[in-house]
Write an enzyme that holds these catalytic residues in place. Structure first.
Site: not given
Ligand code: 5RP
Length: 223
Positions: A96, A104, A98
């Protein structure tokens, strides 16, 4: 581009069979996977159907020429490939970062198999270094915030660069909480889900089936 993320994403692409219905995660590592998957699907004339976990991922996948359909247009999702913010030795994780945790989780829970692509910086002996996102409907959000504060979970509203509260794809707010002092995470997960106003949280317990670690080339299977 981070080489370790590319390696993990490439390992995941190698696990996608022709004619698969694929859940596409969100974040930078998932984005690399989407790019590489699109290239492979094009080069090998594969028939791949995708379901996206965020508006951003949907736009990216469509831009790469992948076929993206609504989650309710498919009867199954064969495999989902997503990133993670933190993963423990049992492959439980926090997601989360992002702000895409709700979609998700919906896509993950409806997938036959969940593959996470990470570099080893995401692996921790226990969860809690990363703040846990909690998605909350806007109406009455401050009451949820106050409750979390009373529980000593040190809530912080997630903000955008302009200082406004960040709004998710579903029109909700995110409150990040500190779970570093919480020992029973399954109990916390249940308590958060039971809180009126909470839509979802970023604890993914027993969801990831295979963890692909880019810098070591390991594929770790959940026991
Ligand atoms: C988005 C997520 C992403 O999968 C998590 O933040 C990992 O991101 P990244 O690959 O840029 O490190 O949960 O909500």
């Amino acid at each position: 581009m981070n080489d370790h993320k590319v390696k993990a994403a490439q390992m995941a692409v190698d696990l996608i069979p022709n004619q698969a219905i694929v859940g596409l995660g969100s974040g930078s590592t998932a984005s690399i996977f989407i790019d590489l998957l699109a290239k492979k699907a094009h080069e090998e004339a594969m028939d791949i159907t995708c379901v996206a976990t965020s508006g951003q991922t949907q736009q990216l996948a469509l831009g790469f020429g992948l076929k993206v359909v609504d989650i309710d247009a498919v009867d199954r999702i064969d495999v989902t490939v997503d990133g993670a913010d933190e993963v423990d030795p049992d492959l439980n994780g926090i997601k989360g970062g992002g702000a895409a945790l709700l979609f998700e989780k919906i896509v993950a829970m409806n997938s036959q198999k969940n593959i996470w692509v990470v570099d080893s910086s995401k692996r921790h002996p226990r969860l809690g270094s990363y703040k846990l996102p909690v998605e909350v409907v806007k109406f009455g959000v401050h009451h949820v915030y106050n409750y979390l504060k009373e529980q000593d979970l040190k809530p912080v509203y997630r903000q955008q660069e302009d200082g406004n509260y960040l709004t998710t794809d579903s029109g909700n707010y995110i409150i990040d909480i500190d779970i570093s002092q919480v020992d029973d995470l399954p109990k916390l997960a249940n308590e958060l889900k039971a809180l009126t106003g909470v839509v979802e949280h970023g604890l993914f317990i027993q969801v990831c089936d295979v963890l692909l670690v880019g810098n070591t080339g390991e594929a770790i299977y959940r026991k």
